[in-house]
Design a protein around this motif. Structure first.
Motif, PDB file in Angstrom:
ATOM      1  N   LYS A  52       0.854  -1.206   0.000  1.00 29.70           N
ATOM      2  CA  LYS A  52       0.000   0.000   0.000  1.00 29.70           C
ATOM      3  C   LYS A  52       0.883   1.246   0.000  1.00 29.70           C
ATOM      4  O   LYS A  52       1.971   1.256   0.582  1.00 29.70           O
ATOM      5  CB  LYS A  52      -0.959  -0.024   1.182  1.00 29.70           C
ATOM      6  CG  LYS A  52      -0.310  -0.225   2.518  1.00 29.70           C
ATOM      7  CD  LYS A  52      -1.341  -0.551   3.596  1.00 29.70           C
ATOM      8  CE  LYS A  52      -0.580  -0.896   4.880  1.00 29.70           C
ATOM      9  NZ  LYS A  52      -1.259  -1.718   5.815  1.00 29.70           N
ATOM     10  N   THR A  83      -2.617   0.954  -4.038  1.00 28.19           N
ATOM     11  CA  THR A  83      -1.860  -0.288  -3.828  1.00 28.19           C
ATOM     12  C   THR A  83      -1.153  -0.629  -5.134  1.00 28.19           C
ATOM     13  O   THR A  83      -1.538  -0.146  -6.196  1.00 28.19           O
ATOM     14  CB  THR A  83      -2.766  -1.483  -3.456  1.00 28.19           C
ATOM     15  OG1 THR A  83      -3.656  -1.734  -4.534  1.00 28.19           O
ATOM     16  CG2 THR A  83      -3.522  -1.244  -2.168  1.00 28.19           C
ATOM     17  N   THR A 140       0.796  -5.100   2.630  1.00 27.55           N
ATOM     18  CA  THR A 140      -0.562  -5.097   3.187  1.00 27.55           C
ATOM     19  C   THR A 140      -0.701  -6.245   4.195  1.00 27.55           C
ATOM     20  O   THR A 140       0.223  -7.047   4.386  1.00 27.55           O
ATOM     21  CB  THR A 140      -1.625  -5.283   2.080  1.00 27.55           C
ATOM     22  OG1 THR A 140      -1.463  -6.593   1.520  1.00 27.55           O
ATOM     23  CG2 THR A 140      -1.488  -4.235   0.988  1.00 27.55           C
ATOM     24  N   SER A 141      -1.873  -6.337   4.809  1.00 32.38           N
ATOM     25  CA  SER A 141      -2.110  -7.401   5.792  1.00 32.38           C
ATOM     26  C   SER A 141      -2.433  -8.726   5.102  1.00 32.38           C
ATOM     27  O   SER A 141      -2.457  -9.771   5.740  1.00 32.38           O
ATOM     28  CB  SER A 141      -3.250  -7.006   6.725  1.00 32.38           C
ATOM     29  OG  SER A 141      -4.383  -6.696   5.947  1.00 32.38           O
ATOM     30  N   PRO A 195      -0.815  -9.901   1.784  1.00 32.45           N
ATOM     31  CA  PRO A 195      -0.024  -9.416   0.654  1.00 32.45           C
ATOM     32  C   PRO A 195       0.174 -10.372  -0.520  1.00 32.45           C
ATOM     33  O   PRO A 195       0.487  -9.921  -1.617  1.00 32.45           O
ATOM     34  CB  PRO A 195       1.329  -9.090   1.300  1.00 32.45           C
ATOM     35  CG  PRO A 195       1.427  -9.988   2.486  1.00 32.45           C
ATOM     36  CD  PRO A 195       0.029 -10.246   2.947  1.00 32.45           C
ATOM     37  N   LYS A 206       3.775  -9.573   6.652  1.00 32.98           N
ATOM     38  CA  LYS A 206       2.570  -8.732   6.683  1.00 32.98           C
ATOM     39  C   LYS A 206       2.817  -7.407   7.419  1.00 32.98           C
ATOM     40  O   LYS A 206       3.409  -7.402   8.496  1.00 32.98           O
ATOM     41  CB  LYS A 206       1.426  -9.484   7.378  1.00 32.98           C
ATOM     42  CG  LYS A 206       0.901 -10.637   6.552  1.00 32.98           C
ATOM     43  CD  LYS A 206      -0.180 -11.415   7.275  1.00 32.98           C
ATOM     44  CE  LYS A 206      -0.686 -12.544   6.373  1.00 32.98           C
ATOM     45  NZ  LYS A 206      -1.669 -13.398   7.039  1.00 32.98           N
ATOM     46  N   ASN A 207       2.327  -6.324   6.824  1.00 32.36           N
ATOM     47  CA  ASN A 207       2.378  -4.984   7.452  1.00 32.36           C
ATOM     48  C   ASN A 207       3.790  -4.498   7.778  1.00 32.36           C
ATOM     49  O   ASN A 207       3.974  -3.717   8.705  1.00 32.36           O
ATOM     50  CB  ASN A 207       1.517  -4.955   8.730  1.00 32.36           C
ATOM     51  CG  ASN A 207       0.074  -5.241   8.424  1.00 32.36           C
ATOM     52  OD1 ASN A 207      -0.511  -4.630   7.536  1.00 32.36           O
ATOM     53  ND2 ASN A 207      -0.500  -6.201   9.124  1.00 32.36           N
TER      54      ASN A 207
END
Ligand SMILES: [Zn+2]
Length: 853
Positions: A744, A759, A784-785, A787, A802-803
Motif C-alpha cells: 500500500k 496499492t 498489506t495485511s 499481501p 505482513k504490514n
C-alpha cells in the motif's frame, strides 16, 4: 608468384592432416565427408577445442559453410548491444530448400486449429532448433556448433540424406555473443601452452562481471517471456517464424558434475504444460542415454533442474507446442580443469554437446510423426480447453501509455491476439474505459501461454523452484487488470484488433506559452523528459501538492513545471523543447498563461520545489550483485538517457564524490570499502547526498551505522530433528525464490508520485524484513495485511512479511538514504516498480528532512 602458391598449398596440406586427425575425436568415423566443405580449423585457424572460438571467427566459419553447401542458408536475425550478429543457419536437403517457404507455411498450419486437421503429417519434415551457450561462459555449446555445422554440411551417405530430407535443422550457434566473446577473451588470454588444470588459476576464474550475461549483465535465459533484450526479441521472432518441434538449450554446470539432460524433476513441471510434452522429453532422453553410453560418458537426468518458469529457453517451447530440452555439461571453464572425475578437457565437454546434438537429430527424425502430431494436438486441445475454462478473457488498462506500449509490444511478440475494448465497462467495482483498456480473449491458439502470462497462482505441487515461482506480467507492469468469465464477457466487447503498436505521442496543449508549462509524471517516460530538460540547463520545478488550475483541472503532485521567464533560453526555444518531449517521451504538456488560481495554490507556492538533475554513481564490484547493477545501468542508459558512473570499491575511496548527488548501492557485501570510504559516504550524505539502496545494500548501511533503519533478525526455526534426507527440501521451502506481493502506498509521498492507485504489486526474492520506524513519515510504502498476489511463499514467512515496510528513509545531516527491501528493477520487466526507483532518483531531494528526524 609460384612460391606463394607453394607456400599456401604446403600450409594447407600440413594443417589439413592435423585438422582431420582432430575432427576424428568428435565426428562419426564410419562415413565420408565432403572435401568441398571447409573444416572449422581451415577457417578459424585452430582446431575445435584447442582455443575458445571468438565470435568473429564463429561468424566467419558459418559464412564459409553456407558458401560451400547447398544444404544450408545463413541469416542474421538481430544484433546485440555490442553490434555482434545473431545468426541462424537452416540445414535441410537441397530439394527442401527449393520449397522452403511452402514447407514453412504448411508447418505453421499445425498450430492453426482451423487448418491443422487436414494436413498430411506423413509428408511433412520435422523442425528442430539447436541453441548454444545462452550463458556465454558455458562455451562448449557454441564450440560444438562448429562441429554441428560441419557435420550437417559435409557428412555423406544415406543416413544424413534421410535426416536432411525429413528435417529442417536450425542452428543458433551463439545465443549470447557479447557474453560468449567476453569469456573467450578471458580464457584464451590466460591459456598456457602447457595447459593448467588448477581450478584456482586465473584462467578458471574470470574477472567480474563474467561472461554468463549479455552486455548489460542480464541472464538471457530468463528473458524468453519478458523479452527485454535484442537477443531475445530476435530469437523469439524466429522461433515463431518456424515454430520448431524440438528446441535444445546447451549449457554448462559445475566442473565436478557429469552431464545432465531433461526431463527435470517431475514434481516441478509446470501444470499448464501437457503431460505429452514430458512423455516426448523422456522418449528423446533415451536417445541421449544411448549416444552417451557409446562414447563412455557419465550422465544423469530427472534429479535436478525443472520446467517451471516459462522464461527459460528449455521451458518456453513447452508452452508453445514444442519440446524444450535442457543440456548441462560439466564445465572446464577454460581449456582443462582438474575435477573430482579426473581431468576435464574442453574438447571432452564439446564432444558431449556434439554427441547430444546428433542424438537430438536422430530422435527428431525417428519421432517425427509423434512430434508433429503433438504440435497439432497441442493447439487443437488448447481451443477445447479454453472452451471448458470458466474464464473468457483478461482485460487491462493504464493511464500510462509508455508502460502500456511496452506491455502490448511484449504480448504481441508472443503471437497473442489483443483487441481494443468496444465500450466502457465495470468489473467488480473497477471501471475499465474503452479509451485506455485492452482485452485478450482466451479462446485462441495461444490459450495456454496467455494463462501462463496472466494467471495469479498461489498453490503449488512442490515448494522448490529452480527460478522464480511467479511472473504475472500485468502485475509486473502495474496494470489495472481483471479476468472476465461467462457472466461478464461477450464477444461484442472485442473492438478493433491491435495490429501495429506505436510509441505514444504527447502534445503541447494550448501552444506556445510566455509564462510556464506543466506536465504530469504519470507517463513512464516523463522522467526521460525531466532529465532531458535538466540537461538543456532549464530551471525545472516539481509540485509537491495538488495544484488546481482556474479551469478546475487538478494537477497532481509530481507534476513538473517549467517557467518561461528567468531561463537562459528564449520562449521560442523553450516551446521547441516542449514539442520535442511531447513527441519523444509521450508526455502531454500544458501551456499555462498565469500562475494564479482562485481555487488552488499559485505556481509560485513554496510547495513547488526545484528539481536537480541526478548525477549518479553506482558501486559495482565482484561482491556486489551484478544483475542488479546491470538492471540500473540498462534502465538509466537505454531507457532514460541518464548518465551514470560505475566505480569499483577500490577506486571509490580516492574519487571525488562531490561531483555526484546520488549513490546507488544494490545488494552486496561491500567488503572492500575501507573505513575512510565509509566515513566519506557518511560525510557526503550529511552534506546533502542521497543514497538509493536495497536489500543487503540497505542492510550494509545499517550494519556500518551510516543508516538508522533496522531489520529483523532472520531467526532459525525451532525444530527438534528432521531426517537428513529432508535437508534440501527444508531449506528450499523457506526461501522466497521470487513471488509477487501487494503493497500500500502513501500517495502524498514523493516516492509514489504518478501512481494511479493506492496499492501496487511488488516483486520479492529475499527474506529480508525491515522493522517499522517509530517516525510516522518514514515508511510510505508497506506490505498489506494480506499481501500474497502470486507465487510461492512459506506460511511462516508470509506471516512475518505482513504490514512491514517496503521502504524506509533515513536522514543524515542534509542528505538521506532511501532504502528498499526489494529490488525495484527486477530483470527490466518490472516497469511498475521502476517508477518507485525513478521517483527516488528525481524527487528524493524534495523529501523534507524535518519529517525524518
Ligand atoms: Zn547455463
Amino acid at each position: 608468384m609460384l612460391r606463394v602458391i607453394n607456400f599456401i598449398c604446403l600450409g594447407f596440406l600440413i594443417s589439413s592432416t592435423l585438422w582431420s586427425q582432430d575432427l576424428q575425436y568428435y565426428l562419426p568415423h564410419d562415413i565420408e565427408y565432403d572435401p568441398k566443405v571447409p573444416t572449422p580449423a581451415s577457417v578459424i585457424g585452430h582446431s575445435v577445442g584447442e582455443w575458445h572460438v571468438s565470435h568473429d571467427k564463429l561468424v566467419r566459419y558459418m559464412e564459409a559453410v553456407a558458401a560451400s553447401s547447398d544444404r544450408v542458408i545463413r541469416e542474421t536475425y538481430g544484433y546485440t548491444y555490442e553490434g555482434r550478429s545473431l545468426m541462424l543457419l537452416t540445414f535441410t536437403s537441397p530439394e527442401n530448400h527449393q520449397n522452403l517457404e511452402l514447407i514453412r507455411k504448411q508447418h505453421l498450419q499445425l498450430s492453426e486449429p482451423s487448418e491443422s486437421a487436414r494436413l498430411d503429417i506423413d509428408n511433412m519434415p520435422v523442425v528442430v532448433w539447436m541453441g548454444y551457450s545462452v550463458h556465454g561462459n558455458e562455451a562448449s555449446g557454441t564450440n560444438a556448433s562448429l562441429l554441428a555445422a560441419y557435420y550437417l554440411a559435409a557428412a555423406q551417405g544415406p543416413e544424413i540424406e534421410e535426416l536432411l530430407n525429413d528435417a529442417i535443422i536450425l542452428i543458433d550457434p551463439s545465443i549470447n555473443p557479447d557474453g560468449m566473446n567476453r569469456f573467450a577473451s578471458w580464457v584464451n588470454s590466460h591459456r598456457s601452452k602447457n595447459l593448467d588444470g588448477n581450478p584456482s588459476s586465473l584462467e578458471h576464474n574470470e574477472s567480474w562481471p563474467k561472461g554468463r550475461t549479455n552486455h548489460y549483465w542480464f541472464d538471457l535465459n530468463r528473458d524468453w517471456l519478458p523479452l527485454q533484450h535484442p537477443e531475445s526479441k530476435g530469437r523469439v521472432e524466429k522461433f515463431h517464424y518456424w515454430k520448431p518441434n524440438i528446441l535444445t538449450d546447451h549449457h554448462e554446470m559445475g566442473a565436478h558434475r557429469t552431464f545432465f539432460f531433461q526431463p527435470g524433476v517431475p514434481s516441478r513441471n509446470h501444470p499448464l504444460t501437457p503431460d505429452n510434452t514430458y512423455k516426448l522429453t523422456s522418449l528423446i532422453a533415451a536417445y541421449h542415454a544411448k549416444a552417451l553410453d557409446q562414447i563412455g560418458s557419465l550422465y544423469y537426468s530427472q534429479e535436478s533442474y525443472d520446467d517451471y518458469y516459462y522464461g527459460k529457453g528449455s521451458t518456453y517451447p513447452d508452452i508453445n507446442g514444442s519440446v524444450g530440452i535442457l543440456f548441462e555439461q560439466a564445465s572446464a571453464r577454460g581449456h582443462l580443469q582438474d575435477t573430482d572425475n579426473g581431468a576435464l578437457t574442453f574438447p571432452f565437454a564439446i564432444k558431449n554437446q556434439f554427441t547430444t546434438t546428433l542424438s537430438t537429430m536422430q530422435a527428431a527424425k525417428d519421432l517425427r510423426a509423434e512430434l508433429l502430431e503433438h504440435q497439432r494436438n497441442f493447439y487443437s486441445s488448447a481451443i477445447d480447453e479454453s472452451n471448458k475454462d470458466h474464464l473468457r478473457a483478461y482485460i487491462f488498462q493504464s493511464g500510462d501509455h509508455g508502460r502500456m506500449y511496452h506491455f502490448l509490444d511484449m504480448v504481441k511478440r508472443h503471437q497473442i491476439d489483443v483487441y481494443h475494448v468496444s465500450q466502457d465497462l465495470n468489473i467488480g467495482g473497477t471501471e475499465f474505459s474503452a479509451q485506455h483498456s485492452y482485452i485478450v480473449p482466451l479462446r485462441q491458439p495461444q490459450y495456454r501461454l496467455i494463462k501462463a502470462m496472466f494467471e495469479q497462482r498461489t498453490e503449488f505441487q512442490d515448494s522448490l523452484f529452480y527460478d522464480v515461482s511467479a511472473w504475472t506480467l500485468p502485475l509486473a507492469y502495474n496494470l489495472d487488470f481483471s479476468q472476465l468469465d461467462g457472466r461478464n464477457f461477450q464477444q461484442s466487447l472485442l473492438g478493433e484488433p491491435v495490429e501495429k503498436i506505436n510509441f505514444p505521442k504527447g502534445q503541447v496543449l494550448g501552444g506556445k506559452s510566455l509564462y510556464a508549462y506543466v506536465f504530469e509524471c504519470r507517463e513512464y517516460y516523463s522522467y526521460r523528459a525531466m532529465n532531458y530538460l535538466l540537461t538543456q540547463k532549464l530551471k525545472v520545478k516539481v509540485a509537491t501538492e495538488n495544484m488546481i488550475l482556474e479551469s478546475g483541472v487538478v494537477i497532481p503532485p509530481g507534476s513538473v513545471i517549467i517557467p518561461v521567464a528567468q531561463q537562459e533560453l528564449d520562449p521560442e526555444n523553450i516551446y521547441q523543447l516542449m514539442q520535442f518531449i511531447a513527441e519523444n517521451d509521450g508526455v502531454t504538456v500544458r501551456s499555462l498563461s498565469t500562475g494564479f488560481s482562485s481555487i488552488g495554490k499559485s505556481w509560485g507556492s513554496p510547495t513547488v520545489k526545484p528539481l536537480t538533475q541526478p548525477n549518479v554513481v553506482v558501486l559495482a564490484d565482484d561482491d556486489i550483485n551484478g544483475y542488479e547493477v546491470g538492471e540500473v545501468w540498462h534502465l538509466l542508459d537505454q531507457r532514460f538517457d541518464v548518465r551514470m558512473t560505475m566505480v569499483s570499491q577500490r577506486k571509490f575511496a580516492g574519487m571525488d564524490l562531490n561531483k555526484f548527488n546520488t549513490l546507488i548501492m544494490v545488494s552486496g557485501q561491500y567488503r572492500y570499502l575501507s573505513n575512510p570510504a565509509k566515513d566519506k559516504i557518511k560525510q557526503w550524505i550529511a552534506n546533502g547526498g542521497q543514497v538509493i539502496c536495497w536489500k543487503t545494500g540497505a542492510k550494509w548501511l545499517t550494519n556500518v551505522k551510516i543508516s538508522t533503519l533496522l531489520f529483523e533478525k532472520n531467526e532459525p526455526d525451532t525444530i527438534s530433528q528432521l531426517p537428513y534426507g529432508e535437508r534440501n527440501r527444508y531449506t528450499g521451502a523457506r526461501k522466497i525464490g521470487g513471488a509477487i506481493f501487494k503493497v500500500k502506498l502513501d500517495l502524498t509521498h514523493p516516492l509514489t508520485y504518478g501512481m494511479e492507485q493506492s496499492t501496487m504489486p511488488i516483486f520479492r526474492n529475499s527474506e529480508l524484513i525491515m522493522k517499522r520506524s517509530k517516525n510516522p513519515f518514514t515508511n510510505p510504502i508497506m506490505y498489506t495485511s494480506d499481501p500474497l498476489m502470486s507465487g510461492y511463499i512459506h506460511a511462516k514467512k508470509l506471516e512475518e512479511l505482513k504490514n512491514t515496510p517496503v521502504v524506509g528513509i533515513s536522514h543524515v545531516g542534509k542528505g538521506r538514504i532511501v532504502a528498499f527491501t526489494d529490488n525495484p528493477n527486477f530483470r527490466a520487466f518490472w516497469l511498475g516498480t521502476n517508477k518507485l526507483f525513478l521517483n527516488a532518483l528525481f524527487f528524493g531531494s524534495t523529501i523534507e528532512a524535518k519529517a525524518l528526524k
